[in-house]
Scaffold this active site. Structure first.
Site, PDB file in Angstrom:
ATOM      1  N   ASP A  45     -12.820 -57.519 -40.483  1.00  0.00           N
ATOM      2  CA  ASP A  45     -13.706 -56.487 -39.942  1.00  0.00           C
ATOM      3  C   ASP A  45     -13.102 -55.694 -38.789  1.00  0.00           C
ATOM      4  OD1 ASP A  45     -15.655 -57.094 -41.708  1.00  0.00           O
ATOM      5  OD2 ASP A  45     -16.803 -58.380 -40.350  1.00  0.00           O
ATOM      6  N   HIS A 249      16.153 -52.989 -32.740  1.00  0.00           N
ATOM      7  CA  HIS A 249      14.694 -52.896 -32.665  1.00  0.00           C
ATOM      8  C   HIS A 249      14.048 -54.277 -32.573  1.00  0.00           C
ATOM      9  CE1 HIS A 249      14.881 -48.608 -34.480  1.00  0.00           C
ATOM     10  NE2 HIS A 249      15.019 -48.606 -33.176  1.00  0.00           N
ATOM     11  N   ASP A 266      13.495 -52.014 -23.537  1.00  0.00           N
ATOM     12  CA  ASP A 266      13.247 -50.645 -23.990  1.00  0.00           C
ATOM     13  C   ASP A 266      11.734 -50.518 -24.097  1.00  0.00           C
ATOM     14  OD1 ASP A 266      12.991 -48.236 -25.342  1.00  0.00           O
ATOM     15  OD2 ASP A 266      14.599 -48.660 -26.777  1.00  0.00           O
ATOM     16  N   ASP A 277      10.104 -43.081 -22.760  1.00  0.00           N
ATOM     17  CA  ASP A 277      10.999 -43.954 -23.526  1.00  0.00           C
ATOM     18  C   ASP A 277      12.194 -44.304 -22.630  1.00  0.00           C
ATOM     19  OD1 ASP A 277      12.444 -45.243 -25.476  1.00  0.00           O
ATOM     20  OD2 ASP A 277      12.793 -43.470 -26.723  1.00  0.00           O
ATOM     21  N   HIS A 356      24.323 -46.235 -33.091  1.00  0.00           N
ATOM     22  CA  HIS A 356      23.204 -45.286 -33.191  1.00  0.00           C
ATOM     23  C   HIS A 356      23.568 -43.994 -32.480  1.00  0.00           C
ATOM     24  CE1 HIS A 356      22.085 -46.109 -28.987  1.00  0.00           C
ATOM     25  NE2 HIS A 356      22.169 -47.394 -29.250  1.00  0.00           N
ATOM     26  N   HIS A 360      17.112 -38.588 -29.143  1.00  0.00           N
ATOM     27  CA  HIS A 360      16.174 -37.935 -30.068  1.00  0.00           C
ATOM     28  C   HIS A 360      15.242 -37.076 -29.243  1.00  0.00           C
ATOM     29  CE1 HIS A 360      13.413 -41.065 -28.594  1.00  0.00           C
ATOM     30  NE2 HIS A 360      14.400 -41.907 -28.785  1.00  0.00           N
ATOM     31  N   HIS A 367       9.854 -40.605 -31.360  1.00  0.00           N
ATOM     32  CA  HIS A 367      10.894 -39.855 -32.065  1.00  0.00           C
ATOM     33  C   HIS A 367      10.209 -38.566 -32.483  1.00  0.00           C
ATOM     34  CE1 HIS A 367      13.246 -43.777 -33.142  1.00  0.00           C
ATOM     35  NE2 HIS A 367      13.214 -43.517 -31.861  1.00  0.00           N
ATOM     36  N   GLU A 390      20.566 -42.074 -24.580  1.00  0.00           N
ATOM     37  CA  GLU A 390      20.486 -43.536 -24.632  1.00  0.00           C
ATOM     38  C   GLU A 390      21.666 -44.201 -25.339  1.00  0.00           C
ATOM     39  OE1 GLU A 390      17.551 -45.030 -27.454  1.00  0.00           O
ATOM     40  OE2 GLU A 390      16.793 -42.996 -27.719  1.00  0.00           O
ATOM     41  N   TYR A 394      26.932 -52.812 -28.206  1.00  0.00           N
ATOM     42  CA  TYR A 394      26.371 -54.074 -28.703  1.00  0.00           C
ATOM     43  C   TYR A 394      27.494 -54.847 -29.379  1.00  0.00           C
ATOM     44  CZ  TYR A 394      22.632 -50.657 -28.336  1.00  0.00           C
ATOM     45  OH  TYR A 394      21.804 -49.649 -27.888  1.00  0.00           O
ATOM     46  N   ARG A 412      21.966 -51.135 -23.366  1.00  0.00           N
ATOM     47  CA  ARG A 412      21.575 -49.734 -23.605  1.00  0.00           C
ATOM     48  C   ARG A 412      20.969 -49.212 -22.307  1.00  0.00           C
ATOM     49  NH1 ARG A 412      19.082 -50.317 -27.948  1.00  0.00           N
ATOM     50  NH2 ARG A 412      16.883 -50.430 -27.411  1.00  0.00           N
ATOM     51  N   GLU A 414      18.728 -45.820 -21.106  1.00  0.00           N
ATOM     52  CA  GLU A 414      18.031 -44.671 -21.701  1.00  0.00           C
ATOM     53  C   GLU A 414      17.157 -43.957 -20.680  1.00  0.00           C
ATOM     54  OE1 GLU A 414      15.144 -45.733 -24.775  1.00  0.00           O
ATOM     55  OE2 GLU A 414      15.259 -43.701 -25.576  1.00  0.00           O
TER      56      GLU A 414
HETATM   57  N1  GLY Z   1      12.368 -46.901 -28.252  1.00  0.00           N
HETATM   58  C1  GLY Z   1      12.899 -46.330 -29.404  1.00  0.00           C
HETATM   59  C2  GLY Z   1      14.081 -45.546 -29.101  1.00  0.00           C
HETATM   60  O1  GLY Z   1      14.647 -45.676 -28.045  1.00  0.00           O
HETATM   61  O2  GLY Z   1      14.477 -44.700 -29.850  1.00  0.00           O
HETATM   62 MN    MN Z   2      13.838 -46.461 -26.292  1.00  0.00          MN
HETATM   63 MN    MN Z   3      14.700 -43.591 -27.521  1.00  0.00          MN
END
Ligand code: GLY
Ligand code: MN
Ligand code: MN
Length: 452
Positions: A45, A249, A266, A277, A356, A360, A367, A390, A394, A412, A414
């Site tokens: 529910d 992730h 993150d 972000d 990566h 973005h 994103h 960012e 790794y 990372r 960012e």
């Molecule tokens: N938190 C997702 C990214 O950094 O793209």
């Molecule tokens: Mn991020």
């Molecule tokens: Mn990001």
């Protein structure tokens, strides 16, 4: 408890201007249709917390489910039509307030409000006679079928003189281009989301110590966000200690934070539909080891080099190219990669450690929408665009190609960067990121903890 924090919101005028701008760009004799997000069952529910569709909210500011927004330029009885749930005393007692068709006219600037249950009766009439329909076909299959059924209703009446539309045009193209350029009001909201995320990241650095669980740091973010008026995270927080930081992730957040490891966090708040972000990586015990520090300084150097390239006139890929160059040079210097820098870049050898892209678009969606290329070329940065920068390194825990001391290190860094008229502004600059500054902040916090 402190007083409530100031909570900026967009004005009704801004939503009206967006609708007008979109209508001005639409082809003559066309109509735009935008459905609200649907509700989703979490279990039995209980539904997931409802969050309005970004495009729908962008044009309406209306947060209720079961709604459809229609823009019909030139319509005699008003161009802006909003279908919404009817008022219902019983349902409102159980589930909360509803604006109803009168309410959306009074409070949300609609020219006409209709009950959602009348969609099938009314929408074909709004579409009939329009040559083109702007609609994001393909993203909501159930609604796609409904749109086609309305068109078919009109088609079935052609012998009586009905005129079905001849063309469907992807609405995203116009709308997402608008969303890419942030107004002053939007930037204020993004700064608010950034500010509360900054506070939370600093708090995590201050509270971190070996023996805590990753989810305990995550909880500090949720606490800081919620008490400042954020109703949700912008995305599920990533809190990865040690080699969990190498999982891009990672969201389990259920491991113990260990002495000698780094922790990668993150996390960002969503505030009034706008995202922050931020990623920071810092030592669990407050002091970087030598190899951690070497890789950390390299990621930071690449991030600073990339941020420098964010300004009007430069293209979208320049920050990424800057990170690739600095990281590849540094990895060669440290002995993680061997060969000529140019060749390692050409063959993308750096992707073993940096897999990566450097960022973005950022906005209502983390994103965010907006094309990265225009006419086959990287998009040129313009005032009002917001992007993340960012880079990361790794080193897989089982990467036998590198010295053991590097393995399992994930880093990372960012930040969120606004393109200004002449340069850029880092919206998230207040979270320390120089290794010395992070160590100093953590040492001071540790001292405080001991005193207590
Ligand atoms: N938190 C997702 C990214 O950094 O793209
Ligand atoms: Mn991020
Ligand atoms: Mn990001």
């Amino acid at each position: 408890m402190t007083k409530p924090y100031p909570t900026p919101r967009l004005t009704k005028k801004e939503f009206a201007e967006r609708r007008q701008q979109l209508m001005d760009m639409m082809e003559p004799n066309s109509i735009a249709i935008v459905p609200a997000a649907s509700m989703k069952v979490r279990n039995r529910d209980c539904d997931y917390a409802y969050r309005q569709d970004s495009d729908f909210y962008y044009l309406s500011g209306f947060e209720e489910p079961e709604a459809v927004l229609v823009l019909a330029p030139g319509r005699d009885h008003g161009e802006y039509v909003l279908f919404c749930r009817d008022r219902d005393r019983e349902m409102e007692i159980w589930n909360g307030y509803r604006s109803g068709p009168d309410g959306v006219v009074k409070d949300f600037g609609a020219d006409d409000g209709f009950p959602f249950s009348d969609l099938d009766d009314i929408l074909p009439g709004l579409i009939e006679g329009r040559e083109r329909v702007y609609y994001a076909m393909g993203s909501k299959p159930a609604f796609d079928r409904q749109v086609m059924s309305w068109v078919n209703t009109i088609r079935s009446k052609v012998r009586t003189g009905a005129q079905p539309p001849g063309e469907f045009i992807d609405l995203d193209h116009l709308l997402h281009d608008m969303r890419l350029y942030k107004s002053k009001g939007e930037i204020k909201l993004m700064q608010t989301a950034a500010d509360m995320s900054v506070v939370a990241h600093i708090r995590a650095m201050e509270l971190c110590e070996p023996g805590l669980m990753e989810y305990q740091l995550e909880a500090e973010f949720l606490h800081e966000f919620a008490r400042r008026g954020s109703r949700s995270v912008a995305y599920t927080s990533i809190v990865g200690g040690g080699e969990n930081g190498c999982i891009l992730h990672y969201i389990e957040n259920n491991a113990e934070l260990k002495d000698g490891d780094l922790v990668l966090i993150d996390a960002g708040a969503e505030y009034q539909y706008y995202a922050a972000d931020i990623t920071r990586t810092f030592p669990v015990n407050g002091k970087f080891s030598e190899p951690q520090r070497a890789l950390y300084d390299l990621v930071l150097k690449s991030q600073i080099a990339a941020i420098k390239t964010v300004k009007p006139g430069n293209h979208w890929n320049e920050p990424h190219e800057a990170t690739v160059k600095v990281i590849t040079q540094g990895l060669v210097k440290l002995g993680l990669l061997t060969g000529k820098v140019d060749e390692l870049i050409e063959t993308e050898a750096y992707k073993q450690f940096y897999m990566h892209r450097a960022g973005h678009w950022l906005g209502m969606d983390v994103h965010d929408v907006g094309d990265y290329k225009v006419g086959g070329e990287w998009r040129v940065l313009e005032e009002g665009m917001v992007l993340t920068v960012e880079p990361g390194i790794y080193v897989s825990p089982d990467d036998k190609s590198v010295d053991e001391k590097w393995r399992g290190i994930g880093i990372r860094i960012e930040d969120d960067v606004l393109v200004t008229a002449k340069n850029h502004k880092v919206l998230t600059a207040k979270v320390p990121k120089k290794a010395d500054d992070i160590e100093a902040l953590m040492a001071a916090a540790k001292k405080q903890r001991r005193k207590r």
